[in-house]
Write an enzyme that holds these catalytic residues in place. Structure first.
Site, PDB file in Angstrom:
ATOM      1  N   SER A 143       0.853  -1.180   0.000  1.00  0.00           N
ATOM      2  CA  SER A 143       0.000   0.000   0.000  1.00  0.00           C
ATOM      3  C   SER A 143       0.894   1.236   0.000  1.00  0.00           C
ATOM      4  O   SER A 143       2.123   1.147  -0.006  1.00  0.00           O
ATOM      5  CB  SER A 143      -0.903   0.011   1.236  1.00  0.00           C
ATOM      6  N   LYS A 144       0.253   2.388   0.012  1.00  0.00           N
ATOM      7  CA  LYS A 144       1.015   3.639  -0.046  1.00  0.00           C
ATOM      8  C   LYS A 144       1.976   3.775   1.130  1.00  0.00           C
ATOM      9  O   LYS A 144       3.064   4.321   0.987  1.00  0.00           O
ATOM     10  CB  LYS A 144       0.048   4.828  -0.078  1.00  0.00           C
TER      11      LYS A 144
END
Length: 519
Positions: free
Chosen positions: A266-267
């Site tokens: 994920s980010k």
């Protein structure tokens, strides 16, 4: 791995978002295998889903691939003998293939809505029956979606370069929808058709698509039987297949890319667009090196390799089936090593986009700051490039990513204010005002070289009777605006003499005010 035909591999993303680490890993492994085998790398855009596909997404992908240096031999923008390379421009072929499959009795209608299908599946589970959609379990209809009738029994196997022999039981495979009720073809049909028509010999993609492999294998056989695909190509006027091509002979399904905590990327793990990684200051060669090691490693165990070394060493049979962890700390360390090894002039040119407004720095909210004022001209003047090249050796050892140059560069190219915290900390000390006054006098008449500047300033310690730190820090804050900067003497030498003297003069009333406030 089969080696009886030319290697032709493809990267076939849907243009519905940005290129991220996982999708780039797929593109890279295909590209590496093509370059290693001196084969052909095809880039095809699979934009049959008109509701999700966008031109902006496709252009961002092109930009990212070119920044990474992943060139393609055939595909969008560059063309090739087996185009077009956008699936939306091949719709006539897909429809012609679907019609022939239907005429041959391989497709059948299913007019149930998604809700009705879900209800049917739940009822099958309640009755201890498999919820698998097969011809015969579906009420006869004359309209609706068109499904491909897969075999009802038996098995199908394929050798996967990453996973070995993989086998599926046809009884567990639902008949896939090939044509939607509105006449649009779906991914399985378009993908299989274009792989055959464009001579793809190896399908290398993410493990999330492993489950669609049996239906594609079945489709390959149907499309090649009795010249069905060849007749469809001729009908719509698209280039004929090379008669030596068969179905793809190999598959390679790549594992998921995860974060260091083994959770979905994920980010927060650094899974951002390639353009964002470029903006943060990662070198494309560092990124490719790091991504290449996601699930693969050379036999000699090296971790830092240049592009040619990766191409020479790469082999799909060395790719592991376990999830691969993307380590941003490792990427950053690799990047810092490469920055430190670069020629200063070459590094200066790499730094320009981080100073001329091409890549905006983060604002207070962590997003690119649209109000940021560029530090360099666009394009930079010859004088700015000379000064930037002179600055590089002073900051090269300090940087892990290119964007960090913006922390050091401003005072060398434009007027900067004095940081209030730095002024309060440094100018409050005894001797700071005297250091600024004496420093201006000493620097006014010396040769403007590092050696002469150093000698002049070090000589002030005896004159003022204070340690050199109390001489240097006020001058540093006055000239650079901060109490943290590259080496002082070298920094002053890069700036024009009149700039240094003007800043020392402007800092004097600030320093006096701080001293006076202290009483």
């Amino acid at each position: 791995m089969a080696a009886d035909r030319e290697v032709r591999v493809r990267f076939a993303p849907a243009p519905s978002g940005w290129l991220h680490v996982g999708s780039v890993r797929t593109a890279l492994f295909n590209w590496l295998w093509a370059r290693h085998t001196r084969g052909t790398f095809i880039w095809r855009i699979e934009d049959t889903d008109a509701d999700r596909a966008t031109e902006d997404s496709m252009q961002s992908m092109i930009e990212a691939m070119r920044w990474l240096g992943l060139d393609w031999d055939e595909g969008i923008e560059v063309g090739g003998p087996y185009g077009p390379y956008r699936q939306s421009e091949r719709a006539d072929l897909h429809r012609a293939v679907a019609r022939r499959l239907q005429d041959a009795g391989h497709l059948y209608h299913d007019d149930r809505s998604p809700d009705e299908l879900n209800t049917w599946r739940q009822q099958r589970r309640d009755d201890d029956l498999p919820p698998t959609v097969k011809r015969g379990t579906v009420p006869d209809a004359d309209t609706g979606t068109l499904r491909l009738a897969l075999p009802a029994s038996g098995t199908v196997s394929v050798h996967d370069e990453v996973r070995g022999e993989v086998t599926w039981d046809w009884a567990n495979e639902s008949d896939p929808v090939l044509v939607r009720s509105n006449g649009a073809v779906t991914y399985p049909l378009a993908n299989a058709t274009d792989d055959l028509a464009q001579g793809v010999s190896l399908v290398c993609r993410g493990e999330d698509l492993l489950s669609v492999t049996p239906r594609q294998l079945f489709l390959y056989d149907l499309l090649l039987a009795d010249g069905l695909l060849d007749d469809a190509l001729d009908e719509v006027g698209l280039p004929a297949r090379d008669p030596s091509w068969g179905a793809p002979s190999s598959f390679a399904h790549l594992s998921m890319v995860v974060g260091e905590d083994r959770k979905k990327l994920s980010k927060r793990h650094g899974s951002v667009s390639i353009q964002e990684l470029a903006r943060q200051g990662f070198l494309p060669e560092t990124l490719l090196n790091t991504i290449a090691l996601l699930g693969w490693s050379p036999r000699d165990g090296r971790e830092r390799l240049d592009r040619d070394e990766v191409v020479a060493a790469f082999s799909l049979d060395q790719v592991g089936a376990s999830a691969a962890a993307f380590d941003v700390d490792k990427l950053t360390a690799f990047n810092g090593e490469r920055i430190r090894d670069m020629d200063p002039a070459a590094l200066a040119h790499r730094l320009v986009p981080h100073l001329d407004g091409t890549y905006l720095p983060d604002g207070d909210d962590g997003e690119p700051d649209p109000d940021h004022e560029p530090i360099l001209s666009t394009p930079p003047s010859d004088g700015e490039l000379v000064r930037l090249t002179a600055l590089v050796p002073l900051v090269q050892e300090r940087m892990q990513v290119l964007a960090e140059v913006a922390d050091y560069a401003p005072p060398f190219f434009r007027e900067v204010g004095i940081d209030e915290a730095a002024a309060a900390k440094v100018f409050r000390k005894a001797g700071s005002v005297e250091a600024l006054e004496a420093g201006a006098t000493a620097l006014a008449g010396v040769d403007w070289t590092v050696e002469a500047i150093e000698a002049a300033l070090r000589g002030l310690t005896d004159e003022l009777g204070i340690g050199f730190g109390k001489v240097a820090q006020p001058i540093r804050v006055a000239v650079t605006g901060s109490n943290v900067s590259p080496p002082l003497f070298e920094s002053l030498a890069i700036m024009d003499r009149h700039v240094v003297l003007d800043r020392l003069a402007a800092a004097l009333p600030v320093a006096r005010a701080v001293r006076d406030d202290l009483g």
